[in-house]
Design an enzyme around this catalytic site. Structure first.
Site, PDB file in Angstrom:
ATOM      1  CG  ASP A 171      -1.891   2.036   2.950  1.00 14.11           C
ATOM      2  OD1 ASP A 171      -1.501   3.205   3.106  1.00 14.11           O
ATOM      3  OD2 ASP A 171      -1.133   1.104   2.637  1.00 14.11           O
ATOM      4  CG  HIS A 230       1.883   4.179   2.036  1.00 14.93           C
ATOM      5  ND1 HIS A 230       1.153   3.107   2.503  1.00 14.93           N
ATOM      6  CD2 HIS A 230       3.175   3.775   2.015  1.00 14.93           C
ATOM      7  CE1 HIS A 230       1.977   2.100   2.761  1.00 14.93           C
ATOM      8  NE2 HIS A 230       3.209   2.482   2.477  1.00 14.93           N
ATOM      9  CB  SER A 535       4.799  -0.166   1.744  1.00 13.43           C
ATOM     10  OG  SER A 535       4.740   0.142   3.092  1.00 13.43           O
TER      11      SER A 535
END
Ligand SMILES: *[C@@H]1O[C@H](CO)[C@@H](O)[C@H](O)[C@H]1NC(C)=O
Ligand SMILES: *[C@@H]1O[C@H](CO)[C@@H](O)[C@H](O)[C@H]1NC(C)=O
Ligand SMILES: *[C@@H]1O[C@H](CO)[C@@H](O)[C@H](O)[C@H]1NC(C)=O
Ligand SMILES: *[C@@H]1O[C@H](CO)[C@@H](O)[C@H](O)[C@H]1NC(C)=O
Ligand SMILES: *[C@@H]1O[C@H](CO)[C@@H](O)[C@H](O)[C@H]1NC(C)=O
Length: 880
Positions: A171, A230, A535
């Site tokens: 990520d 994120h 996600s």
């Protein structure tokens, strides 16, 4: 000629393959898997070798041959992948198409060790925006999703927190100094493994991406960088732990391989590197909340993910957030064989801000990527035709009255960023978007929007619209968050991508909470916040698998783990009041039920069925095995529990158009089940045959029916109910047109605005070195192979190919920038030859030609002429 207004994939596409400096030899090489996906990166390639010891010698040959003009990025000498990635800067391309490096590359790639050459694809960063939540917001506890999945019971009753299980995450990095993420990195810390593979400035879409790897995966981008945090959010979902927050496996160990810079995309060579590193440290589960828009399984990163799964490491990957674009939107690498593709379910509550609006007695809930204390202001229509399908997608339809006010628009057609940019340009101080599919307040994802973008539910939006049409409506904000129940709780999120894979494997396989999930954010973004996406569902599943492995032992095979989760999943009804169980193409087996999955002893294998399409009987009958690992005999009644069917196409319009979002029908298959009632003694297995009788719907509609083989237990104490999701298609996928109606057409410009009709002559001046004809294609169906022949009009003979074959192209959507693609023809051809590796583009002689574009149908045979969808251009006159 006529004018057309469509939105074409910009810049990328095949055209870039022919830009000066590109290396044509490579592109025309028989080993090259050319692809005109919109995210192909110019001049960058991945070479795969048959054996590991070929990598270094090949790298040396490349350097010796091209010296300063070659940049080797990654070298792989892994038993799962031997290869390297590089780009080549050709300083002296010798002609329009031929590079000065042609011959040298030819011989390098002819080498036996080279098994394939792939273009490098950009993998876009998931564009999610967090709603930041203040740290002392104890209400955050109120929205924890663990009661939806039984994770609360696993923590409490089984005292299982995943200790000792390693989850490797790929990520954007992680702020491991966050107190809920352990406060440090390395041995003794929660974030134990990983590194930064790219550095802050990396963006694969830059011409010369800046790669500055670092020893740890720390995300310290800072709020001003535009980074979303994120990876930190994903990490917290798996294993975060603090006074008011508990991740799914709060004592699991994390690895983080950072593959994104602060903004921008990554390349699939970096994904391969991260996958191999996560595998090498001994991750028990590898979690990827990323992907692209192609449902093929052939990309190199997808292949590596499949190889890792085959070796026994579980790989869980987001299905994608393109559900609004209809069927066949699950992306790779989640389409890979043996990996788990994860759908998103909505949480039971959302945290929302509320504003007061003149004339409304109740405050109106909204969500936003920014904290919610906004300026007081008036709300006015944000489009001349507000409430239509194109609200604020085009700057010219925005009324002048938005200046200094909030603009009200309906969701849909174009991105929130486009709407926000257009309205901001017209002077609006903010945007209020209302949902278009009956949903609640939502967070519109509009990264770096110049003005605040607020999402409200459809009902509220329509009431606001009626009010602004009548008179002045003023909005005031107090900036406080409060939990509100979601009507869509425990159903599949509207954004969750819809299956199947292009080759009709069931995707997604399973679901987990991903809509409105509270977790950690980097400290520079306020430490805590909400995000929505597959996600979020993916790390939720990864954490749940950590709990499972902790209970069952690490050596359970990936396929068996997925089957267990599928056997006991919760089958959700469709959203928004549609009656019936949602299709497995949306939810896979359903929402994970982790306690049952861990505690139950009855196992069904396989965990899912694809009955494929109706072109052959080959897939119509399937067998499953039920095994009793418990201590008492179990009895089950077996029946067919049908779900809603998906109608992927709208045939009322011109030809095939996707329903966006999908529409449902009640077409149902019948199942012939070899044993309606079974008894299984402890330690024993029973086999059951299931044959499908598809519904009698019109094969032209390609209805995707589905349901669940349901095993009802006679005594829940000995074993709970179980089920196996199934689906199939009525019709032949091979019959689907590849080209949408009115496509392809010839155009003089890459944006396709000028369309040449069949009776228009396109004049091509060869003296103009940059002259081009563009074939504007729109693929309603993905194609594994696209070829273009140059035909001499006089002799009606094919003289050669217009450009190298294109392989594995994704389907287009109706979204701006994804509607069509421009294939550039530069007036040369690749002569027919027995020596394919010595091909070189040569200018066609003066004369008149047709281009004949052929796209292979899904499941088509490339050797069979009738398996291609064919289009022939009008005359192209090539002169001096
Ligand atoms: C947890 O919530 C309580 C109540 O809102 C608050 O006082 C406390 O500071 C929070 N603790 C942390 C570590 O955020
Ligand atoms: C469906 O059938 C086609 C051939 O008709 C085959 O290539 C494909 O692999 C099948 N898909 C599945 C999931 O079995
Ligand atoms: C079908 O599944 C739904 C949802 O799990 C369940 O409520 C229903 O009882 C099932 N029907 C049959 C016939 O088993
Ligand atoms: C070309 O064909 C279109 C319809 O296909 C027609 O409207 C147009 O008049 C034709 N033009 C010429 C020059 O024949
Ligand atoms: C050369 O071709 C390009 C691309 O088709 C076009 O934009 C340009 O106007 C042409 N130049 C001349 C001088 O015709």
């Amino acid at each position: 000629m006529k004018r057309r207004s469509i939105s074409i994939v910009p810049l990328f596409a095949l055209a870039t393959l022919y830009l000066q400096g590109s290396t044509d030899a490579l592109l025309q090489h028989r080993k090259f898997k050319a692809s005109s996906e919109p995210n192909v990166l110019t001049g960058r390639y991945i070479v795969e070798f048959a054996q590991q010891d070929a990598t270094y010698p090949f790298a040396k040959s490349l350097s010796d041959t091209f010296d300063k003009d070659v940049k080797i990025h990654e070298q792989f000498t892994h038993d799962l992948f031997a290869g390297l990635s590089f780009n080549l800067d050709d300083p002296n391309p010798s002609a329009v198409t031929a590079s000065s490096y042609d011959d040298k590359l030819q011989s390098l790639f002819d080498h036996d060790h080279v098994t394939a050459v792939y273009p490098i694809h950009a993998i876009q960063r998931p564009e999610l925006t967090a709603t930041q939540v203040r740290e002392d917001d104890s209400i955050a506890k109120a929205i924890a999703p663990h009661h939806l999945t039984q994770v609360d019971r696993v923590h409490k009753e089984l005292k299982n927190t995943g200790k000792g299980i390693v989850v490797g995450i790929i990520d954007s990095g992680v702020d491991y100094y966050h107190p809920a993420l352990g406060g440090g990195f390395g041995k003794g810390y929660k974030v134990r493994y990983g590194e930064d593979l790219v550095g802050d400035k990396y963006d694969s879409n830059q011409p010369n991406p800046i790669v500055r790897p670092g020893p740890t995966p720390l995300d310290k981008c800072g709020a001003a960088s535009g980074a979303s945090g994120h990876g930190t959010h994903v990490s917290g979902i798996v294993a975060g732990k603090s006074a008011n927050f508990t991740g799914v496996a709060p004592d699991a160990t994390l690895g983080m391989w950072r593959v994104f810079g602060c903004t921008g995309s990554t390349g699939n060579d970096i994904i391969i590197k991260a996958l191999l590193k996560a595998y090498d440290v001994g991750s028990d589960i590898i979690s990827l909340s990323l992907g692209d828009n192609s449902g093929w399984t052939e990309g190199p990163d997808t292949v590596v993910a499949s190889r890792i799964a085959k070796k026994g490491t579980i790989v869980s990957i987001a299905a994608g957030n393109a559900g609004a674009s209809g069927a066949f939107t699950v992306g790779s690498p989640s389409t890979g064989k043996g990996v788990i593709s994860v759908a998103s379910f909505d949480n039971s509550n959302n945290l929302v801000y509320k504003f007061k609006a003149t004339g409304f007695s109740d405050a109106i809930a909204y969500a936003s990527g920014e904290s919610g204390k906004f300026k007081t202001g008036d709300l006015v229509p944000g489009d001349n035709k507000v409430g239509g399908t194109q609200d604020a997608c085009d700057a010219s339809t925005i009324p002048a009255a938005v200046k200094g006010n909030y603009g009200l628009v309906k969701r849909g057609s174009c991105t929130f960023s486009i709407k926000a940019a257009n309205l901001a340009k017209a002077g609006a101080i903010g945007v209020v978007v209302y949902d278009n599919s009956g949903g609640d307040a939502f967070t519109p994802s509009a990264p770096n929007a110049p003005v605040p973008v607020l999402g409200v539910g459809q009902k509220d939006g329509e009431a606001l619209l009626a009010a602004v049409k009548k008179g002045k409506v003023s909005l005031t904000f107090d900036g406080k968050l409060s939990p509100v129940p979601l009507a869509s709780a425990k159903t599949v999120s509207s954004f969750s991508s819809v299956g199947a894979s292009y080759e009709l494997d069931l995707r997604p396989n399973i679901g987990a909470p991903g809509g409105d999930i509270y977790s950690t954010l980097p400290r520079y973004l306020g430490s805590w916040g909400l995000m929505s996406g597959t996600s979020m569902a993916t790390p939720y599943l990864s954490g749940s698998i950590a709990l499972y492995l902790k209970a069952r032992g690490k050596n359970v095979k990936p396929a068996y783990v997925l089957e267990d989760f599928q056997n006991y999943a919760f089958k959700a009804p469709a959203q928004n009041g549609v009656k019936g169980i949602d299709s497995p193409l949306r939810q896979g087996a359903g929402l994970i039920q982790v306690y049952d999955t861990i505690k139950q002893n009855i196992h069904l294998s396989p965990g899912e069925f694809s009955f494929n399409d109706t072109s052959s009987n080959q897939h119509k009958t399937q067998t499953f095995t039920i095994t009793n690992h418990g201590h008492s005999t179990v009895h089950y009644q077996i029946s067919n529990n049908v779900s809603l069917a998906v109608a992927p196409y709208d045939l009322a319009k011109s030809g095939y158009t996707y329903t966006q979002p999908i529409s449902y029908t009640t077409d149902a298959a019948k199942l012939r089940i070899s044993k309606k009632s079974i008894k299984v003694a402890p330690g024993k297995s029973v086999k059951v045959k299931v044959s499908v009788i598809p519904p009698k719907s019109d094969p032209k509609k390609h209805i995707m029916y589905g349901g669940y083989v349901q095993l009802k237990s006679s005594n829940k104490k000995n074993g709970l109910d179980l089920s196996i999701p199934y689906f199939g298609v009525v019709g032949h996928q091979k019959d689907l047109p590849i080209f949408d109606a009115d496509f392809p057409y010839l155009s003089s410009d890459s944006d396709g605005k000028v369309a040449y009709e069949k009776n228009d002559t396109f004049v091509f001046h060869q003296r103009n070195k940059t002259a081009s004809a563009f074939i504007i294609t729109r693929l309603i169906t993905p194609t594994p192979l696209l070829q273009a022949d140059v035909i001499d009009v006089k002799t009606k003979k094919v003289i050669g190919k217009a450009f190298p074959d294109q392989t594995y192209l994704a389907r287009h959507t109706l979204n701006p920038g994804e509607q069509a693609q421009a294939l550039r023809w530069d007036g040369t051809y690749l002569p027919k030859s027995n020596k394919p590796s010595s091909l070189k583009g040569v200018p066609v002689p003066h004369g008149t030609y047709n281009l004949n574009v052929k796209a292979l149908h899904v499941f088509g045979n490339p050797k069979s002429k009738k398996d291609f969808d064919v289009w022939t251009s009008g005359p192209i006159k090539v002169t001096n």
